[in-house]
Design a protein around this motif. Structure first.
Motif, mmCIF file in Angstrom:
data_model
loop_
_atom_site.group_PDB
_atom_site.id
_atom_site.type_symbol
_atom_site.label_atom_id
_atom_site.label_comp_id
_atom_site.label_asym_id
_atom_site.label_seq_id
_atom_site.Cartn_x
_atom_site.Cartn_y
_atom_site.Cartn_z
ATOM 1 N N ASP A 161 -20.737 37.077 46.726
ATOM 2 C CA ASP A 161 -21.347 36.538 45.513
ATOM 3 C C ASP A 161 -20.271 36.441 44.447
ATOM 4 N N MET A 163 -19.580 35.407 40.374
ATOM 5 C CA MET A 163 -20.129 35.077 39.059
ATOM 6 C C MET A 163 -19.091 34.260 38.289
ATOM 7 N N PHE A 164 -19.475 33.074 37.852
ATOM 8 C CA PHE A 164 -18.578 32.205 37.099
ATOM 9 C C PHE A 164 -18.749 32.454 35.603
ATOM 10 N N HIS A 165 -17.766 31.948 34.817
ATOM 11 C CA HIS A 165 -17.801 32.196 33.377
ATOM 12 C C HIS A 165 -19.035 31.580 32.722
ATOM 13 N N THR A 166 -19.662 30.624 33.393
ATOM 14 C CA THR A 166 -20.900 30.013 32.890
ATOM 15 C C THR A 166 -22.116 30.889 33.170
ATOM 16 N N ARG A 167 -21.864 32.079 33.747
ATOM 17 C CA ARG A 167 -22.910 33.017 34.171
ATOM 18 C C ARG A 167 -23.714 32.481 35.365
ATOM 19 N N GLN A 168 -23.194 31.466 35.984
ATOM 20 C CA GLN A 168 -23.808 30.963 37.203
ATOM 21 C C GLN A 168 -23.279 31.770 38.385
ATOM 22 N N ARG A 169 -24.152 32.205 39.244
ATOM 23 C CA ARG A 169 -23.762 32.976 40.426
ATOM 24 C C ARG A 169 -23.894 32.088 41.664
ATOM 25 N N MET A 170 -22.849 32.099 42.490
ATOM 26 C CA MET A 170 -22.874 31.332 43.734
ATOM 27 C C MET A 170 -22.438 32.214 44.890
ATOM 28 N N ARG A 171 -22.923 31.887 46.069
ATOM 29 C CA ARG A 171 -22.615 32.655 47.277
ATOM 30 C C ARG A 171 -21.778 31.786 48.211
#
Length: 215
Positions: A161, A163-171
């Motif tokens: 997982d 977490m990007f600086h946009t607070r978007q989490r991707m797997r």
């Protein structure tokens, strides 16, 4: 298909990781992958869950491209080639092995591999092992529990997982590398990702369509 490569040292060898869920062992001219799970989508369809028939075809087209790209002389599948019994997706794999008659296909049995050796031979698998050692590197579907210099395994379909600086989490799927172990991602795109069994201190080489990055 865009192919991205990243070299990593393993013992005295060089492995080439790719963003296509397979690695190439240069000196051995060997393509290594795990967890194709042929027939898994068909199993879901038989149980009334709609799954695209193209899933396995796309995976095998990817495998075909990788064999050509690296001019592989051997393909090692580190377990779970076939999800269940013989099925139409296995016939697609048979067509692939017949197309690459000059390539040796080897299977390390996984927990889903229930076909007999005769059945596996009929679909183009030339050698079958529970565990295989080449040049000090052990291949086992699940990580072995006794000390070995280095083990390449599959089974858990590792992912991370992010977490990007946009607070978007991707797997993302990933290769998991420690000083003594490399866990392969699932080659099949029709699998989940396990983010909870990453060994402490491991480097994860996550990948996506456009690249590879470390976590």
């Amino acid at each position: 298909m865009r192919l991205i490569e990243q070299n990593i040292p393993v013992l005295q060898e060089q492995f080439i990781l790719t963003n296509q869920a397979a690695l190439f062992w240069e000196r051995q001219k060997t393509l290594i992958l795990s967890d194709l799970h042929l027939g898994k989508a068909a199993h879901f369809r038989r149980n009334g869950i709609a799954m695209p028939v193209q899933l396995a075809l796309q995976d095998l087209e990817r495998l075909d491209t990788l064999i050509h790209h690296f001019a592989a002389e051997q393909v090692i599948v580190v377990g779970d080639l076939v999800h269940a019994g013989a099925n139409k997706e296995v016939l697609l794999f048979t067509a692939l092995t017949h197309k690459h008659e000059q390539v040796s296909f080897t299977l390390i049995r996984g927990n889903h591999d229930r076909l007999s050796e005769d059945q596996l031979c009929a679909i183009g698998i030339q050698e079958v092992y529970d565990e295989l050692n080449i040049a000090g590197i052990t291949f086992s579907h699940d990580a072995v529990q006794y000390p070995v210099p280095f083990v390449v395994s599959g089974h858990i379909h590792p992912g991370v997982d992010v977490m990007f600086h946009t607070r978007q989490r991707m797997r993302f799927p990933c290769y998991v590398v420690t000083p003594h172990q490399l866990i392969l991602p699932a080659f099949s795109r029709f699998t989940g990702l396990d983010t909870g069994r990453i060994p402490a201190g491991a480097t994860c080489y996550a990948f996506y369509k456009e690249g590879i990055f470390t976590v």
